[in-house]
Motif scaffolding. Structure first.
Motif, short mmCIF file in Angstrom:
data_model
loop_
_atom_site.label_atom_id
_atom_site.label_comp_id
_atom_site.label_asym_id
_atom_site.label_seq_id
_atom_site.Cartn_x
_atom_site.Cartn_y
_atom_site.Cartn_z
N SER A 240 -35.29 88.76 -40.91
CA SER A 240 -35.73 88.16 -39.65
C SER A 240 -36.87 87.20 -39.97
CB SER A 240 -36.22 89.23 -38.68
OG SER A 240 -36.73 88.66 -37.50
N PHE A 241 -36.95 86.14 -39.18
CA PHE A 241 -38.04 85.19 -39.31
C PHE A 241 -38.82 85.13 -38.01
CE2 PHE A 241 -37.20 83.33 -43.39
CZ PHE A 241 -35.83 83.50 -43.58
N LEU A 242 -40.12 85.02 -38.15
CA LEU A 242 -40.98 84.76 -37.00
C LEU A 242 -41.56 83.36 -37.21
CD1 LEU A 242 -42.20 85.95 -34.39
CD2 LEU A 242 -44.18 86.64 -35.76
N HIS A 243 -41.05 82.43 -36.40
CA HIS A 243 -41.49 81.04 -36.50
C HIS A 243 -42.67 80.82 -35.57
CE1 HIS A 243 -37.64 80.25 -38.53
NE2 HIS A 243 -37.09 80.99 -37.58
N ILE A 244 -43.71 80.19 -36.09
CA ILE A 244 -44.90 79.90 -35.29
C ILE A 244 -45.03 78.37 -35.22
CG2 ILE A 244 -47.37 80.26 -35.01
CD1 ILE A 244 -47.08 82.76 -36.69
N THR A 245 -44.90 77.86 -34.02
CA THR A 245 -44.93 76.41 -33.81
C THR A 245 -46.30 75.99 -33.30
OG1 THR A 245 -42.57 76.42 -33.27
CG2 THR A 245 -43.85 74.48 -32.61
N ALA A 246 -46.88 75.03 -33.99
CA ALA A 246 -48.19 74.48 -33.60
C ALA A 246 -49.19 75.59 -33.29
CB ALA A 246 -48.04 73.52 -32.42
N PRO A 247 -49.49 76.46 -34.27
CA PRO A 247 -50.35 77.60 -34.00
C PRO A 247 -51.77 77.20 -33.60
CG PRO A 247 -50.05 77.35 -36.35
CD PRO A 247 -49.10 76.38 -35.70
N LYS A 248 -52.40 78.11 -32.87
CA LYS A 248 -53.79 77.96 -32.46
C LYS A 248 -54.61 79.08 -33.10
CE LYS A 248 -52.63 75.89 -28.00
NZ LYS A 248 -52.84 75.94 -26.53
N PRO A 249 -55.92 78.91 -33.17
CA PRO A 249 -56.76 79.97 -33.78
C PRO A 249 -56.53 81.35 -33.16
CG PRO A 249 -58.04 77.98 -33.53
CD PRO A 249 -56.71 77.71 -32.87
N GLU A 250 -56.21 81.41 -31.88
CA GLU A 250 -55.99 82.71 -31.24
C GLU A 250 -54.70 83.40 -31.69
OE1 GLU A 250 -56.63 79.80 -29.65
OE2 GLU A 250 -55.50 79.67 -27.75
N ASP A 251 -53.89 82.70 -32.45
CA ASP A 251 -52.69 83.32 -33.03
C ASP A 251 -53.02 84.09 -34.31
OD1 ASP A 251 -50.84 80.36 -32.14
OD2 ASP A 251 -50.92 82.30 -31.08
#
Lengths: 115, 111
Positions: B71-82
């Motif tokens: 499985s992949f968890l894609h994070i698009t344009a992350p922010k510091p709160e991620d």
């Protein structure tokens, strides 16, 4: 707060004492799970309970550890005669049903420190 | 033996820099793959459940996908709160209900 509630958040015990960890599941949930987390080992399953029944205790040490989930009141994880190696974060989770594939929702844990 | 392996162990991104986290699993009959987020001093927070290969779930900047092996968890344009540790867990086809966990990916997003 309708989430899983654990107390105490921090518990300090001396070697040989008893530790009692409490968990109130989410409202409407009757399935409770206990996990232990160590920094380099990740989360490890300990025990799965329904009201008044232990369903799976395959991850719980046979000695000194016990768990219950009475008809009334919270689930209790009890550790007798604690040793240094029992120091860890203990997390409780609950689910709406016991069906495989149901997400489990976690409390914020009890950090147990043994002096 | 059922096993879950997550990679990388740690990942540092700049704000806005998209990336993916991996969760490889070996399990006897997958009944569900779960993604959680854990902040320091807190319990795991449920994000997604995936049940079968090809399934995708999205929530804000996160998108989870599933194949027969990973499985992949894609994070698009992350922010510091991620910034958090992202944990993957599986249920197998046995009669038990325990979750089998990976060790997590520690994500830090710099502003």
């Amino acid at each position: 707060n309708a989430g899983v509630m654990q107390n105490p958040r921090h518990l300090v015990r001396r070697r040989g004492q008893e530790a009692r960890l409490r968990c109130s599941p989410m409202k409407g949930h009757s399935h409770v799970y206990w996990y232990r987390q160590l920094p380099e080992e990740g989360l490890k399953f300990m025990v799965y309970l329904q009201k008044e029944n232990i369903i799976d205790e395959s991850g719980m040490p046979k000695e000194r550890f016990s768990a219950e989930f009475p008809k009334e009141g919270p689930s209790i994880l009890r550790i007798q005669q604690v040793v240094r190696g029992d120091s860890a974060a203990y997390f409780c989770a609950s689910s709406l049903t016991g069906e495989s594939g149901q997400p489990q929702h976690f409390g914020d844990g009890t950090r147990l420190s043994i002096l | 033996e059922d096993q879950v392996t997550q990679s990388p162990e740690a990942l540092r991104l700049q704000e806005g820099e998209s990336s993916s986290l991996n969760c490889s699993y070996t399990v006897s009959g997958l009944r569900g793959l779960f993604w959680y987020r854990q902040d320091p001093g807190k319990g795991p927070e449920f994000l997604f459940t995936l049940y079968s290969a090809g399934e995708e779930k999205e929530k804000e900047r996160l998108k989870a996908t599933l194949t027969k092996k990973e499985s992949f968890l894609h994070i698009t344009a992350p922010k510091p709160e991620d910034s958090a540790t992202y944990l993957c867990a599986v249920h197998n086809a046995g009669n038990n209900r325990k979750l089998i966990w990976g060790l997590g990916t520690s994500l830090a997003v710099n502003p």
